[in-house]
Scaffold this motif. Structure first.
Motif, mmCIF file in Angstrom:
data_model
loop_
_atom_site.group_PDB
_atom_site.id
_atom_site.type_symbol
_atom_site.label_atom_id
_atom_site.label_comp_id
_atom_site.label_asym_id
_atom_site.label_seq_id
_atom_site.Cartn_x
_atom_site.Cartn_y
_atom_site.Cartn_z
ATOM 1 N N ARG A 6 33.547 34.092 21.026
ATOM 2 C CA ARG A 6 34.473 33.007 20.820
ATOM 3 C C ARG A 6 36.030 33.738 21.279
ATOM 4 O O ARG A 6 35.804 34.784 21.404
ATOM 5 C CB ARG A 6 34.262 32.416 19.385
ATOM 6 N N PRO A 7 36.631 32.705 21.560
ATOM 7 C CA PRO A 7 38.193 33.359 22.016
ATOM 8 C C PRO A 7 38.649 34.273 21.049
ATOM 9 O O PRO A 7 39.371 35.181 21.610
ATOM 10 C CB PRO A 7 39.295 32.024 21.709
ATOM 11 N N THR A 8 38.178 34.268 19.760
ATOM 12 C CA THR A 8 38.941 35.407 18.874
ATOM 13 C C THR A 8 38.056 36.682 18.681
ATOM 14 O O THR A 8 38.440 37.452 17.903
ATOM 15 C CB THR A 8 39.265 34.840 17.425
ATOM 16 N N ARG B 19 28.071 34.306 24.526
ATOM 17 C CA ARG B 19 29.673 34.007 25.005
ATOM 18 C C ARG B 19 30.466 34.332 23.814
ATOM 19 O O ARG B 19 30.475 33.442 23.072
ATOM 20 C CB ARG B 19 29.631 32.782 25.738
ATOM 21 N N GLU C 92 30.865 39.662 18.444
ATOM 22 C CA GLU C 92 29.976 38.382 18.365
ATOM 23 C C GLU C 92 28.518 38.849 18.463
ATOM 24 O O GLU C 92 27.599 38.240 17.703
ATOM 25 C CB GLU C 92 30.060 37.744 19.858
ATOM 26 N N ASN D 8 26.607 31.347 21.223
ATOM 27 C CA ASN D 8 27.614 32.207 20.299
ATOM 28 C C ASN D 8 27.007 32.222 18.870
ATOM 29 O O ASN D 8 26.296 31.599 18.750
ATOM 30 C CB ASN D 8 28.955 31.909 20.273
#
Length: 330
Positions: free
Chosen positions: A198-200, A196, A206, A149
């Motif tokens: 990040r969750p947020t 990939r 990204e 990321n």
């Protein structure tokens, strides 16, 4: 050093011939975009199977590498999000074998992945003869083939780049002084749609943050980012063909337009044979077949844009060759 002093230093370096780009192995393309240059952000995109990774490996890794095997003026950090590090090196080995021996050995040949096929003793001997070359290029290329990321990339590159210079801080900014002012440090992300998030973050966020970090690193350290991106050409394809718009436009990147907007140079790769065209811009597509590609310079902040260059792409050995002429769009 002030900004004015920094600019004057760059001008003086140019007068000494030290700002010239490294070879791409494609002279006509070099004449338009100046080769692999320090501090230049490039995006390369196409649809699947057109050869975008292979072009980057050929022109932004293999060709300049071969010109600088015996000096410290070229380094590559390759974030390979699609292929393992061994496959990346296998593709480079395939190019080198073709370059040195004139023999076509694909990555499938080298790994004996074809059905009822084993690499012969003769060709295995050639591989063994190439081991010193592989060891040499391994000292110049770092391949990262794990999940990535924006934060991970930024942290890795900052840490690695600190090995090649020193940073001093003023009240206004950080100033990086390279140990070797002639070093061209290429950073490849292949390809950004496989980041990939990040969750947020969404994938677009990204990608855009990754591109923003690349700009920061370019400005601070002088890196040369090369972003590989997928094309999005599914919607509206038939309508575009009716209008004679077969090739890509600068708006055809998938998932985000951020890298294209941030780049100094944007290249696309188009395969007219896939669209079943008989001719394209004067090229005989039927005769050239699936080896024919068109590299288009869609954006170039320092020179001409909207340029198409016809090339052969030989996928088995990852080799590219320009054809006899190229066209400027009207």
């Amino acid at each position: 050093m002030t900004i004015t002093e920094s600019l004057l230093k760059e001008i003086e370096l140019g007068r000494e011939g030290r700002n010239s780009g490294f070879t791409l192995g494609l002279p006509k393309l070099e004449s338009v975009i100046d080769g692999v240059t320090k501090g230049t952000y490039t995006t390369v995109f196409s649809n699947s199977g057109a050869g975008k990774t292979n072009l980057v490996l050929f022109s932004y890794v293999f060709q300049p590498l071969m010109s600088h095997l015996d000096d410290d003026n070229f380094k590559v950090y390759y974030f390979s999000l699609e292929m393992s590090s061994s496959i990346i090196f296998g593709k480079l080995l395939s190019m080198y074998i073709f370059y040195k021996y004139g023999i076509v050995l694909s990555i499938k040949d080298l790994l004996s992945r074809k059905r009822n096929y084993r690499l012969s003793d003769k060709n295995y001997k050639i591989v063994q003869e190439c081991i010193p070359w592989l060891n040499k290029i391994e000292s110049k290329i770092t391949v990262y083939d794990k999940g990535l990321n924006a934060d991970i990339m930024y942290s890795i590159l900052c840490k690695d780049l600190e090995k090649y210079g020193t940073i001093t801080e003023t009240d206004k900014r950080k100033i990086y002084t390279p140990n070797n002012p002639d070093l061209v440090y290429v950073v490849v992300i292949d390809h950004v749609s496989l980041l990939r998030p990040r969750p947020t973050k969404s994938l677009k966020q990204e990608i855009d943050e990754t591109s923003g970090y690349l700009i920061t690193l370019r400005n601070r350290y002088g890196i040369s980012p090369v972003v590989v991106q997928q094309a999005n050409r599914e919607q509206g394809n038939m309508e575009r063909r009716k209008q004679g718009m077969n090739n890509f436009t600068i708006n055809d990147t998938k998932d985000s337009g951020g890298p294209v907007q941030d780049s100094e140079i944007v290249l696309s790769i188009y395969n007219p044979n896939r669209d079943k065209l008989a001719t394209y811009r004067g090229y005989d597509v039927k005769k050239l077949g699936n080896t024919f590609r068109v590299i288009s310079v869609l954006k170039s902040r320092y020179g001409e844009a909207d340029v198409e260059i016809g090339v052969n792409f030989f996928g088995q050995c990852n080799w590219w060759r320009e054809l006899n002429f190229y066209n400027f769009w009207n």
